[in-house]
Design a protein around this motif. Structure first.
Motif, PDB file in Angstrom:
ATOM      1  N   UNK A   2       1.817 -24.661 -49.947  1.00  0.00           N
ATOM      2  CA  UNK A   2       2.660 -23.872 -50.849  1.00  0.00           C
ATOM      3  C   UNK A   2       2.053 -23.991 -52.245  1.00  0.00           C
ATOM      4  N   UNK A   3       1.702 -22.925 -52.925  1.00  0.00           N
ATOM      5  CA  UNK A   3       1.754 -21.535 -52.461  1.00  0.00           C
ATOM      6  C   UNK A   3       0.609 -21.220 -51.497  1.00  0.00           C
ATOM      7  N   UNK A   8     -16.299 -13.839 -57.782  1.00  0.00           N
ATOM      8  CA  UNK A   8     -15.173 -13.002 -57.369  1.00  0.00           C
ATOM      9  C   UNK A   8     -15.191 -12.817 -55.860  1.00  0.00           C
ATOM     10  N   UNK A   9     -14.010 -12.562 -55.293  1.00  0.00           N
ATOM     11  CA  UNK A   9     -13.949 -12.314 -53.859  1.00  0.00           C
ATOM     12  C   UNK A   9     -12.680 -12.882 -53.259  1.00  0.00           C
ATOM     13  N   UNK A  10     -12.674 -12.930 -51.958  1.00  0.00           N
ATOM     14  CA  UNK A  10     -11.502 -13.404 -51.214  1.00  0.00           C
ATOM     15  C   UNK A  10     -11.907 -14.670 -50.455  1.00  0.00           C
ATOM     16  N   UNK A  11     -11.210 -15.765 -50.719  1.00  0.00           N
ATOM     17  CA  UNK A  11     -11.600 -17.072 -50.187  1.00  0.00           C
ATOM     18  C   UNK A  11     -10.421 -17.702 -49.443  1.00  0.00           C
ATOM     19  N   UNK A  12     -10.371 -17.529 -48.149  1.00  0.00           N
ATOM     20  CA  UNK A  12      -9.300 -18.201 -47.412  1.00  0.00           C
ATOM     21  C   UNK A  12      -9.531 -19.716 -47.456  1.00  0.00           C
ATOM     22  N   UNK A  13      -8.600 -20.420 -48.068  1.00  0.00           N
ATOM     23  CA  UNK A  13      -8.703 -21.892 -48.052  1.00  0.00           C
ATOM     24  C   UNK A  13      -7.908 -22.392 -46.855  1.00  0.00           C
ATOM     25  N   UNK A  14      -8.339 -23.517 -46.296  1.00  0.00           N
ATOM     26  CA  UNK A  14      -7.679 -23.945 -45.059  1.00  0.00           C
ATOM     27  C   UNK A  14      -7.726 -25.457 -44.904  1.00  0.00           C
ATOM     28  N   UNK A  15      -6.956 -25.921 -43.937  1.00  0.00           N
ATOM     29  CA  UNK A  15      -6.864 -27.357 -43.659  1.00  0.00           C
ATOM     30  C   UNK A  15      -7.956 -27.743 -42.665  1.00  0.00           C
ATOM     31  N   UNK A  16      -8.733 -28.791 -43.009  1.00  0.00           N
ATOM     32  CA  UNK A  16      -9.866 -29.188 -42.160  1.00  0.00           C
ATOM     33  C   UNK A  16      -9.513 -30.290 -41.152  1.00  0.00           C
ATOM     34  N   UNK A  17      -8.269 -30.742 -41.141  1.00  0.00           N
ATOM     35  CA  UNK A  17      -7.864 -31.755 -40.146  1.00  0.00           C
ATOM     36  C   UNK A  17      -6.980 -31.076 -39.110  1.00  0.00           C
ATOM     37  N   UNK A  18      -7.289 -31.279 -37.849  1.00  0.00           N
ATOM     38  CA  UNK A  18      -6.478 -30.608 -36.819  1.00  0.00           C
ATOM     39  C   UNK A  18      -5.131 -31.321 -36.720  1.00  0.00           C
ATOM     40  N   UNK A  19      -4.163 -30.870 -37.544  1.00  0.00           N
ATOM     41  CA  UNK A  19      -2.967 -31.669 -37.796  1.00  0.00           C
ATOM     42  C   UNK A  19      -1.767 -31.298 -36.946  1.00  0.00           C
ATOM     43  N   UNK A  20      -1.769 -30.106 -36.344  1.00  0.00           N
ATOM     44  CA  UNK A  20      -0.608 -29.711 -35.539  1.00  0.00           C
ATOM     45  C   UNK A  20      -1.014 -28.552 -34.645  1.00  0.00           C
ATOM     46  N   UNK A  21      -0.091 -28.140 -33.806  1.00  0.00           N
ATOM     47  CA  UNK A  21      -0.378 -27.007 -32.924  1.00  0.00           C
ATOM     48  C   UNK A  21      -0.644 -25.748 -33.746  1.00  0.00           C
ATOM     49  N   UNK A  22      -0.060 -25.703 -34.942  1.00  0.00           N
ATOM     50  CA  UNK A  22      -0.260 -24.518 -35.793  1.00  0.00           C
ATOM     51  C   UNK A  22      -1.201 -24.822 -36.969  1.00  0.00           C
ATOM     52  N   UNK A  23      -2.103 -25.784 -36.712  1.00  0.00           N
ATOM     53  CA  UNK A  23      -3.114 -26.147 -37.713  1.00  0.00           C
ATOM     54  C   UNK A  23      -3.945 -24.931 -38.125  1.00  0.00           C
ATOM     55  N   UNK A  24      -4.240 -24.087 -37.147  1.00  0.00           N
ATOM     56  CA  UNK A  24      -5.053 -22.906 -37.423  1.00  0.00           C
ATOM     57  C   UNK A  24      -4.365 -21.980 -38.437  1.00  0.00           C
ATOM     58  N   UNK A  25      -3.055 -22.068 -38.471  1.00  0.00           N
ATOM     59  CA  UNK A  25      -2.271 -21.237 -39.385  1.00  0.00           C
ATOM     60  C   UNK A  25      -2.082 -21.919 -40.736  1.00  0.00           C
ATOM     61  N   UNK A  26      -2.630 -23.110 -40.882  1.00  0.00           N
ATOM     62  CA  UNK A  26      -2.475 -23.835 -42.153  1.00  0.00           C
ATOM     63  C   UNK A  26      -3.591 -23.384 -43.098  1.00  0.00           C
ATOM     64  N   UNK A  54      -4.426 -20.478 -46.708  1.00  0.00           N
ATOM     65  CA  UNK A  54      -3.910 -19.620 -47.766  1.00  0.00           C
ATOM     66  C   UNK A  54      -5.065 -18.780 -48.283  1.00  0.00           C
ATOM     67  N   UNK A  55      -4.768 -17.889 -49.212  1.00  0.00           N
ATOM     68  CA  UNK A  55      -5.807 -17.035 -49.770  1.00  0.00           C
ATOM     69  C   UNK A  55      -5.971 -17.306 -51.252  1.00  0.00           C
ATOM     70  N   UNK A  56      -7.193 -17.590 -51.634  1.00  0.00           N
ATOM     71  CA  UNK A  56      -7.553 -17.605 -53.056  1.00  0.00           C
ATOM     72  C   UNK A  56      -8.249 -16.272 -53.322  1.00  0.00           C
ATOM     73  N   UNK A  57      -7.617 -15.468 -54.159  1.00  0.00           N
ATOM     74  CA  UNK A  57      -8.158 -14.134 -54.456  1.00  0.00           C
ATOM     75  C   UNK A  57      -8.660 -14.148 -55.889  1.00  0.00           C
ATOM     76  N   UNK A  58      -9.931 -13.901 -56.056  1.00  0.00           N
ATOM     77  CA  UNK A  58     -10.520 -13.911 -57.396  1.00  0.00           C
ATOM     78  C   UNK A  58     -10.919 -12.488 -57.752  1.00  0.00           C
ATOM     79  N   UNK A  59     -10.161 -11.908 -58.690  1.00  0.00           N
ATOM     80  CA  UNK A  59     -10.370 -10.505 -59.082  1.00  0.00           C
ATOM     81  C   UNK A  59     -11.584 -10.395 -59.998  1.00  0.00           C
TER      82      UNK A  59
END
Ligand code: RUQ
Ligand code: CUA
Length: 683
Positions: free
Chosen positions: A597-598, A652-670, A672-677
């Motif tokens: 979050x966010x 500039x660009x679109x940078x999906x940031x993510x969790x590198x530890x396989x922490x839960x069944x929905x780890x893949x969904x952990x 967010x997007x860093x958007x640099x205009x």
């Protein structure tokens, strides 16, 4: 001349497996004449569906000794090892935590080199600061030659609180806090470019002792090698450790200036010899190497003399002198001058034979054992005799005015062990264990004096166990303390050749576990081979596992591992936000299974970003990573941990940031997007 030839012969043997040396299968290039035949190594047996121990042993071609070794080292799932070995990872620049007797690798502790798994040196501000602490001026140093780890001690016993390690390549020390097994501090020696990487604590860890090595002008200035004798110097540096702060205190630390012999390994006195420090050295020849047709290669130039000097430091006296203001400063660092130390009784020498290596103080502090790379003996000095010789006075001095205690006045015993004795460890039964590099073996021998109550002959060789191959250091359980445990001994071998599956020309090294708990005093079998595929693991200390009181999670949410305190500004659930002040953007983020979050952060190219992120979990092992592509950012956030990252959004660009530890069944969904205009930053 004859002596010289013998020495040369030994030198030829140095770089090859001793077995080849003994067979004489060595040509003048120093290589074994016959390479091990390809595919000649025996297989470990094939997979089998057999179920009874006898059938399994038969199918896998295991001897009764193999089965015993397996039973002594096998660790069933869920059970923990009795000991933990902290081994340097050599020029990998990390520390390895290895369970004993299983030899399972528990952790690679990032120390001098960036380590992405631990989020060490990849954006986390505090870790960058730790690494930068070890820079040499404006030179960013990001590797090390880790040599000697040293566990903190209380009254001469490992206390499980801190770990120190020396970097031979750059004369640095790192401090690891064993509450979270993370590196907290790196200090660079301000007067020295290189040392031996040896770290030795005093019995209450007031001082961490760093022995020097290749002499240079102190402080780093240039001087021609023709002025070696006058301008080059060695040092032994005493780092003051502030246990409450968990840091080395630079301002209270000092170096002892010593002659340009090459100081090597030290050990602190303990019990009766508490307050003294002993370091071996080589190169009393003041060799300066081969230059064109002049001089001799260091390997022979440094090995001419039959004796070099063990340095005996009266640390109590040295500290008195330092506190009395008898120091000068080099690069802002206190240095106790050679003259002062020699005249005031802070420094003595004792001759030690031949190409000496290692100085190891017995558990009770009564004796110092020195090896000799080109010797056959372990040489044992008596602390009491050293004291008597000093008290008697009338000592001659070396060229630099340091009083020399005569060899025979300090000698207690010489124990003939074999070729190339290096380092010595101890057990709880009055035995010493010495590594023999050239013999490629561990020698077990009996101490004398109060250690010998079992009627065995004192100061005598008991047995040798061959190691594969060419052992350097060795470590017994709690082997550097006032109360060693015995039980296990690890041989750290420099060569492995045929021990393991071929993985290319760079071969892993071989830690061999030796069993000291045998019914016969002269038995000491190897019970495990552990290949170490990281650097040249140099030395290790082995601590009883129950002394380690590592945290399962950080004690509070928003805990900063660098300050080891709660950060009042750490983001918590509900405080997440993105703030902007001109082109300065501050992101307050939290991580919890399975979201950040966010999740969406939109900024402008050129923004200066400060990102603070807390793992708000308090569940053991619920670690989250935080990785931003392209920006070279990767954090590891253990439960409760907060980290800060500062970066300029220059791409500039679109940078999906993510969790590198396989922490839960929905780890893949952990993620967010860093958007640099790609627009000019708002002003
Ligand atoms: S010293 S292998 Cu470099 Cu530790 Cu003797
Ligand atoms: Cu958090 Cu995966």
């Amino acid at each position: 001349m004859k002596r010289h030839l013998i020495m040369l012969g030994l030198a030829l043997c140095l770089p090859v497996a001793a077995s080849a040396c003994r067979r004489g299968d060595v040509d003048t290039s120093g290589q074994p004449k016959t390479a091990p035949e390809e595919g000649a190594a025996p297989s470990g047996g094939e997979a089998t569906s057999a179920q009874s121990p006898e059938e399994i042993a038969a199918a896998r071609k295991l001897s009764p000794a193999d089965v015993a070794a397996a039973l002594k080292t096998y660790m069933p799932t869920g059970r923990h090892d009795e000991y933990v070995q902290f081994a340097s990872a050599g020029h990998g620049g990390q520390i390895l935590a290895i369970g004993i007797p299983s030899m399972r690798l528990l952790k690679v502790i990032a120390t001098f080199a960036p380590e992405p798994w631990q989020g060490y040196g990849y954006g986390a501000k505090s870790t960058e600061e730790t690494l930068d602490g070890g820079n040499a001026g404006d030179k960013e140093l990001r590797w090390a030659d880790d040599h000697h780890p040293a566990l903190s001690e209380t009254e001469g016993d490992y206390d499980g609180q801190f770990l120190f390690i020396g970097d031979k390549a750059n004369s640095r020390v790192a401090v690891i806090d064993l509450r979270d097994f993370e590196t907290k501090q790196i200090v660079k020696n301000p007067i020295s470019n290189i040392d031996h990487g040896g770290m030795f604590v005093t019995p209450d860890t007031e001082w961490v002792v760093e022995g020097g090595q290749y002499a240079t002008p102190l402080g780093g200035a240039y001087a021609p090698m023709e002025e070696y004798k006058e301008k080059y110097r060695g040092h032994i540096t005493f780092w003051k450790f502030d246990r409450a702060a968990g840091r080395i205190d630079m301002a209270k630390s000092f170096a002892l200036e010593v002659p340009p012999y090459w100081q090597d390994l030290c050990d602190s006195g303990k019990k009766v010899s508490n307050g003294w420090v002993f370091c071996n050295s080589i190169n009393t020849e003041l060799a300066t190497g081969k230059n064109g047709d002049e001089g001799a290669f260091f390997e022979s130039g440094v090995s001419q003399n039959d004796m070099d000097f063990m340095h005996v430091v009266n640390l109590k006296k040295a500290v008195e002198l330092v506190e009395g203001g008898r120091t000068t400063e080099i690069n802002g660092f206190k240095v106790l001058g050679l003259d002062t130390a020699a005249k005031e009784g802070a420094l003595y020498f004792i001759p030690e034979p031949k190409s000496p290596h290692g100085a190891d103080v017995t558990p009770g502090g009564e004796y110092v054992v020195v090896g000799g790379k080109l010797d056959q003996n372990a040489t044992v000095y008596s602390f009491q005799k050293i004291q008597d010789a000093i008290a008697a006075g009338g000592l001659e001095t070396d060229d630099y005015g340091v009083p020399i205690i005569p060899f025979d006045k300090a000698l207690e015993a010489q124990v003939q062990l074999g070729l190339g004795p290096l380092h010595t460890q101890f057990d709880d039964k009055g035995f010493a264990y010495t590594s023999l590099f050239l013999d490629s073996a561990v020698a077990k021998w009996s101490l004398g004096g109060d250690y010998r109550k079992d009627g065995l002959e004192p100061w005598a060789l008991i047995t040798k166990t061959p190691t594969q191959y060419n052992i350097g250091h060795l470590a017994s359980a709690e082997g550097d303390t006032v109360s060693p445990d015995g039980h296990y001994l690890v041989a750290m071998n420099k060569w492995a050749i045929d021990r393991f599956q071929n993985v290319g020309p760079l071969v892993p090294q071989n830690f061999q576990l030796l069993d000291l708990d045998q019914p016969q005093v002269d038995q000491m079998p190897v019970i495990y081979d552990a290949p170490i595929g990281i650097g040249e693991p140099h030395y290790a200390q082995i601590i009883k596992a129950d002394k380690l009181k590592g945290w399962e999670k950080y004690p509070e949410i928003g805990f900063d591992p660098h300050t080891m305190a709660k950060d009042p500004d750490a983001p918590v659930i509900g405080s997440e936000k993105v703030e902007r002040d001109g082109n300065k953007v501050t992101i307050h983020m939290t991580a919890v299974r399975s979201h950040f979050t966010p999740e969406r952060v939109e900024i402008n190219k050129g923004d200066e970003v400060t990102l603070k992120i807390t793992n708000v979990e308090q569940t053991y092992d619920a670690t989250h990573g935080f990785a931003v592509p392209v920006y070279n950012i990767n954090l590891s956030l253990e439960p409760g941990e907060v980290q800060t990252v500062e970066f300029t959004a220059d791409t500039a660009g679109v940078f999906p940031f993510y969790c590198t530890e396989f922490c839960s069944a929905l780890h893949l969904e952990m993620l967010g997007y860093l958007l640099v205009k790609d627009t000019p930053a708002a002003q």
